[in-house]
Design a protein around this motif. Structure first.
Motif, PDB file in Angstrom:
ATOM      1  N   MET A 122     113.515 -32.375 100.278  1.00 11.60           N
ATOM      2  CA  MET A 122     113.349 -31.034 100.255  1.00 11.60           C
ATOM      3  C   MET A 122     113.617 -30.171 101.377  1.00 11.60           C
ATOM      4  N   LYS A 123     113.729 -30.768 102.584  1.00 12.21           N
ATOM      5  CA  LYS A 123     113.951 -30.188 103.994  1.00 12.21           C
ATOM      6  C   LYS A 123     115.636 -29.783 103.809  1.00 12.21           C
ATOM      7  N   TYR A 124     116.215 -30.533 103.223  1.00 15.54           N
ATOM      8  CA  TYR A 124     117.862 -30.330 102.920  1.00 15.54           C
ATOM      9  C   TYR A 124     118.426 -29.785 101.574  1.00 15.54           C
ATOM     10  N   ASN A 125     117.451 -29.846 100.574  1.00 15.06           N
ATOM     11  CA  ASN A 125     117.710 -29.651  99.432  1.00 15.06           C
ATOM     12  C   ASN A 125     118.851 -30.543  98.691  1.00 15.06           C
ATOM     13  N   PHE A 126     118.698 -31.846  99.033  1.00 15.56           N
ATOM     14  CA  PHE A 126     119.323 -33.003  98.410  1.00 15.56           C
ATOM     15  C   PHE A 126     118.961 -33.322  97.340  1.00 15.56           C
ATOM     16  N   PRO A 127     119.622 -33.318  95.910  1.00 19.34           N
ATOM     17  CA  PRO A 127     119.013 -33.777  94.747  1.00 19.34           C
ATOM     18  C   PRO A 127     118.835 -35.299  94.579  1.00 19.34           C
ATOM     19  N   VAL A 128     118.037 -35.714  93.884  1.00 19.17           N
ATOM     20  CA  VAL A 128     117.578 -36.991  94.039  1.00 19.17           C
ATOM     21  C   VAL A 128     117.590 -37.656  92.365  1.00 19.17           C
ATOM     22  N   SER A 129     118.527 -38.480  92.083  1.00 16.19           N
ATOM     23  CA  SER A 129     118.065 -39.257  90.806  1.00 16.19           C
ATOM     24  C   SER A 129     117.590 -40.718  91.140  1.00 16.19           C
ATOM     25  N   SER A 130     116.784 -41.073  90.097  1.00 19.35           N
ATOM     26  CA  SER A 130     116.057 -42.584  90.224  1.00 19.35           C
ATOM     27  C   SER A 130     116.924 -43.472  89.177  1.00 19.35           C
ATOM     28  N   THR A 131     116.775 -44.662  89.624  1.00 13.31           N
ATOM     29  CA  THR A 131     117.209 -45.557  88.618  1.00 13.31           C
ATOM     30  C   THR A 131     115.708 -45.810  87.794  1.00 13.31           C
ATOM     31  N   PHE A 132     115.494 -46.680  86.700  1.00 15.41           N
ATOM     32  CA  PHE A 132     114.462 -46.759  86.048  1.00 15.41           C
ATOM     33  C   PHE A 132     113.186 -47.066  86.993  1.00 15.41           C
ATOM     34  N   MET A 133     113.694 -48.011  87.857  1.00 13.96           N
ATOM     35  CA  MET A 133     112.686 -48.595  88.934  1.00 13.96           C
ATOM     36  C   MET A 133     112.290 -47.901  89.819  1.00 13.96           C
ATOM     37  N   GLY A 134     112.919 -46.570  90.032  1.00 12.97           N
ATOM     38  CA  GLY A 134     113.024 -45.944  91.314  1.00 12.97           C
ATOM     39  C   GLY A 134     111.786 -44.574  90.729  1.00 12.97           C
ATOM     40  N   LYS A 135     111.764 -44.549  89.532  1.00  8.20           N
ATOM     41  CA  LYS A 135     110.969 -43.365  89.000  1.00  8.20           C
ATOM     42  C   LYS A 135     109.587 -43.087  89.807  1.00  8.20           C
ATOM     43  N   GLY A 136     109.394 -41.794  90.101  1.00 11.20           N
ATOM     44  CA  GLY A 136     108.454 -41.396  91.110  1.00 11.20           C
ATOM     45  C   GLY A 136     108.589 -41.708  92.529  1.00 11.20           C
ATOM     46  N   ALA A 137     109.772 -42.034  92.928  1.00 11.73           N
ATOM     47  CA  ALA A 137     110.001 -41.941  94.580  1.00 11.73           C
ATOM     48  C   ALA A 137     109.965 -40.702  94.970  1.00 11.73           C
ATOM     49  N   VAL A 138     110.446 -39.689  94.265  1.00 12.57           N
ATOM     50  CA  VAL A 138     110.451 -38.393  94.387  1.00 12.57           C
ATOM     51  C   VAL A 138     109.610 -37.674  93.029  1.00 12.57           C
ATOM     52  N   SER A 139     108.672 -36.878  93.167  1.00 16.87           N
ATOM     53  CA  SER A 139     108.025 -36.316  92.081  1.00 16.87           C
ATOM     54  C   SER A 139     109.121 -35.567  91.127  1.00 16.87           C
ATOM     55  N   ASP A 162     115.158 -36.024 111.134  1.00 20.08           N
ATOM     56  CA  ASP A 162     115.113 -35.113 112.509  1.00 20.08           C
ATOM     57  C   ASP A 162     116.220 -35.004 113.074  1.00 20.08           C
ATOM     58  N   GLN A 163     117.279 -35.827 113.058  1.00 23.17           N
ATOM     59  CA  GLN A 163     118.450 -35.759 113.590  1.00 23.17           C
ATOM     60  C   GLN A 163     119.464 -34.816 113.103  1.00 23.17           C
ATOM     61  N   LEU A 164     119.248 -34.741 111.454  1.00 23.58           N
ATOM     62  CA  LEU A 164     120.522 -33.803 110.858  1.00 23.58           C
ATOM     63  C   LEU A 164     120.653 -32.519 111.390  1.00 23.58           C
ATOM     64  N   ASN A 165     119.273 -31.802 111.362  1.00 22.24           N
ATOM     65  CA  ASN A 165     119.081 -30.404 111.926  1.00 22.24           C
ATOM     66  C   ASN A 165     120.092 -29.528 111.557  1.00 22.24           C
ATOM     67  N   GLN A 166     120.229 -29.030 110.079  1.00 15.39           N
ATOM     68  CA  GLN A 166     120.996 -28.255 109.471  1.00 15.39           C
ATOM     69  C   GLN A 166     120.246 -27.304 108.478  1.00 15.39           C
ATOM     70  N   PRO A 167     120.825 -26.132 108.187  1.00 15.15           N
ATOM     71  CA  PRO A 167     120.160 -25.525 107.000  1.00 15.15           C
ATOM     72  C   PRO A 167     120.253 -26.359 105.786  1.00 15.15           C
ATOM     73  N   ALA A 168     119.155 -25.963 104.899  1.00 15.75           N
ATOM     74  CA  ALA A 168     119.280 -26.634 103.542  1.00 15.75           C
ATOM     75  C   ALA A 168     120.435 -26.040 102.757  1.00 15.75           C
ATOM     76  N   ARG A 169     121.104 -27.119 101.864  1.00 13.53           N
ATOM     77  CA  ARG A 169     122.287 -27.005 101.090  1.00 13.53           C
ATOM     78  C   ARG A 169     122.062 -26.029  99.830  1.00 13.53           C
ATOM     79  N   ASP A 170     122.909 -25.680  99.380  1.00 12.67           N
ATOM     80  CA  ASP A 170     123.025 -24.589  98.112  1.00 12.67           C
ATOM     81  C   ASP A 170     122.415 -25.440  97.096  1.00 12.67           C
ATOM     82  N   ASN A 171     122.423 -24.744  95.975  1.00 10.09           N
ATOM     83  CA  ASN A 171     121.662 -25.169  94.770  1.00 10.09           C
ATOM     84  C   ASN A 171     122.720 -25.723  93.651  1.00 10.09           C
TER      85      ASN A 171
END
Length: 553
Positions: free
Chosen positions: A230-247, A331-340
């Motif tokens: 959410m901080k950097y607007n990085f999209p997340v896709s999960s495997t079947f067993m990773g479902k729910g790692a990100v709401s 903490d260390q990346l410290n850059q604006p959120a990416r585009d959509n």
């Protein structure tokens, strides 16, 4: 050692060691050769729960381990009891679920020749456990038990096995013998130089995609991943067993990947120029299906180094505690959120899911319509346990998951029969949580006998059986490959009558609205029920046609 210095039996010491590990339940089937162990259990605070099949016991232990992170325990006698445990133990091994299996064995006086029910159990369990061995000296039991639990629970988790023969179990042990201290260890952090290199790679990339796997559902990892995404607007896709790692409610959630054919989310993998894999297990989903042409730059973030695989050779590996690594990167990346850049893909995924909902008045059911109804009724923090079949693909694709372990799918071994006993496990862990076990008729009949265990244990969850009288996933694949099918058709009992024979309410609703009403009532009242949903499987081909038309247009 003189007998005056010996007090407890080996079986009693074993049980005391299990108590020290915090074990509350053991699931299994009693036998002659584990008699001493069972009577020792009867003297303890640990509850032995007899199941109707050892596979059911192993699956209950498996799901308890997956939900809690603490090893679930299953028990069998020798011979056929041990062979019946294999599927559930192997499932825990490939699904990275902590399980300790305990089996009995015949006495040493008959180990040297062919004997009734005698097989080499330790050799048999070797390829499906992280560690397994047979106790030869009763005084080593504290070390055996501690090692089994430590290895089962440490990252990456999995199954271990201890064999306790009937003659060893009855021996007396040193009166000074006692359980070993249970310690927890902090996992190491990634090397600072690797963190610095990862930050440089992220800064140079334009379209970053995160692939969240099984290891990302641990609570601390999920929290850190959510904040990072959410901080950097990085999209997340999960495997079947990773479902729910990100709401799936979050703007960065793209849904899951892993169907046996190309789905909308694959477009994100095609467009990304850097993929961060978080707790990704290759056993879940072949990287050849998303790392097309082996061209993607990859940062592997996990508790262990990556597997050697032609299509999966990361440019950088960050090995250590996933949550801590993600926190440091954030903490260390410290850059604006990416585009959509991924929003159009996300919207296509969500729109397709919504298209398969069914109205309350509909009288002909299909699996995605049933899944949509379950999602509508279930609490956000409820748990859906999937069996294996065509419904698994729809659950993985369409069931919106809002919390880690809010949806449990076996996708390492991917074994049919896990969902019904898995529901028992979930209600033992948290009796007040809403739980639905959703299965096909094929998976239901694999462990239908555990309905008696569910009833006896007073578990209050809903068992939903999508019945197409078919091994539907196999037919789906056959039709995609050959436009015909063979060897998949089945007949079934009346599941509602079968449920009632166990004194469990059974229902066969005639509309989606009626299904929702039954489901809501029993979830809210925390009551066990079986709901049979006759389904039309033609929707499977509708999805295939929809995706083929999109990608080939």
């Amino acid at each position: 050692m003189e007998s005056s210095n010996r007090g407890l039996s080996a079986a009693q010491l074993f049980v005391k060691c299990l108590e020290a590990e915090g074990v509350d339940y053991i699931f299994g089937v009693p036998g002659e050769e584990n008699e001493a162990f069972l009577f020792a259990l009867a003297e303890s605070n640990i509850q032995f729960v007899p199941t109707r099949h050892e596979q059911g016991a192993a699956f209950i232990a498996n799901v308890i381990g997956r939900i809690t992170g603490k090893a679930g325990i299953c028990l069998s006698t020798l011979g056929p009891g041990a062979t019946n445990l294999i599927t559930g133990v192997a499932d825990a091994y490939l699904d990275k679920s902590p399980v300790v299996a305990i089996t009995a064995q015949g006495g040493i006086d008959r180990m040297h020749h062919e004997s009734h029910q005698l097989i080499d159990i330790v050799q048999m369990f070797k390829p499906i456990t992280k560690w397994n061995d047979s106790i030869k000296d009763p005084d080593t039991i504290p070390e055996f038990v501690r090692k089994a639990f430590k290895l089962a629970e440490m990252e990456k988790p999995g199954a271990t096995h201890i064999e306790l023969s009937e003659d060893i179990a009855s021996l007396q042990v040193d009166s000074k013998a006692k359980p070993l201290t249970v310690n927890s260890n902090r996992r190491p952090a990634a090397h600072p130089a690797s963190i610095k290199e990862a930050i440089q790679m992220i800064q140079r990339a334009n379209k970053i995609l995160i692939l969240a796997g099984n290891g990302a559902i641990r609570n601390r990892a999920s929290k850190a991943l959510t904040e990072f995404s959410m901080k950097y607007n990085f999209p997340v896709s999960s495997t079947f067993m990773g479902k729910g790692a990100v709401s799936d409610k979050l703007s960065t959630a793209l849904g899951s990947v892993g169907l046996g054919f190309k789905d909308y989310v694959i477009e994100a993998f095609e467009q990304a120029d850097l993929i961060l894999t978080i707790g990704y297990d290759i056993a879940e989903f072949n990287p050849a299906n998303w790392n097309i042409g082996e061209k993607k730059k990859i940062i592997h973030i996990d508790f262990e180094p990556s597997e050697v695989y032609t299509e999966y050779i990361p440019d950088l590996e960050l090995i250590g505690d996933i949550g801590e690594i993600l926190q440091v990167l954030s903490d260390q990346l410290n850059q604006p959120a990416r585009d959509n850049w991924f929003y159009a893909i996300r919207d296509r995924v969500r729109h397709s899911i919504e298209e398969f909902s069914q109205s309350d008045q509909e009288e002909s059911f299909h699996v995605p319509g049933v899944i949509a109804a379950v999602r509508e009724i279930m609490d956000d923090d409820g748990l859906l346990i999937s069996d294996v079949g065509s419904h698994k693909m729809w659950i993985a694709r369409n069931y919106q998951t809002y919390t880690p372990n809010g949806c449990i799918i076996s996708n390492g071994l991917a074994s049919m029969g896990i969902a019904l006993p898995g529901g028992i496990a979930a209600k033992i862990v948290d009796p007040n949580r809403q739980v639905v076990s959703l299965m096909g008729d094929g998976g239901a009949m694999m462990n239908i006998q555990e309905l008696e265990t569910a009833k006896r244990m007073k578990t209050g969850y809903c068992i939903v059986i999508c019945n197409d009288n078919n091994y539907g996933l196999i037919e789906w694949k056959q039709k995609r490959n050959t436009n015909s099918s063979t060897g998949t058709k089945l007949t079934n009992p009346d599941f509602t009558a079968l449920a009632r024979s166990f004194d469990i309410p059974g229902f066969k609703p005639n509309t989606i609205g009626a299904f929702k009403s039954i489901l809501k009532k029993h979830l809210n009242e925390n009551k066990l029920c079986v709901i049979e949903m006759p389904i039309d499987p033609s929707v499977n081909e509708s999805l295939t046609d929809e995706l083929n038309n999109y990608f080939n247009s």
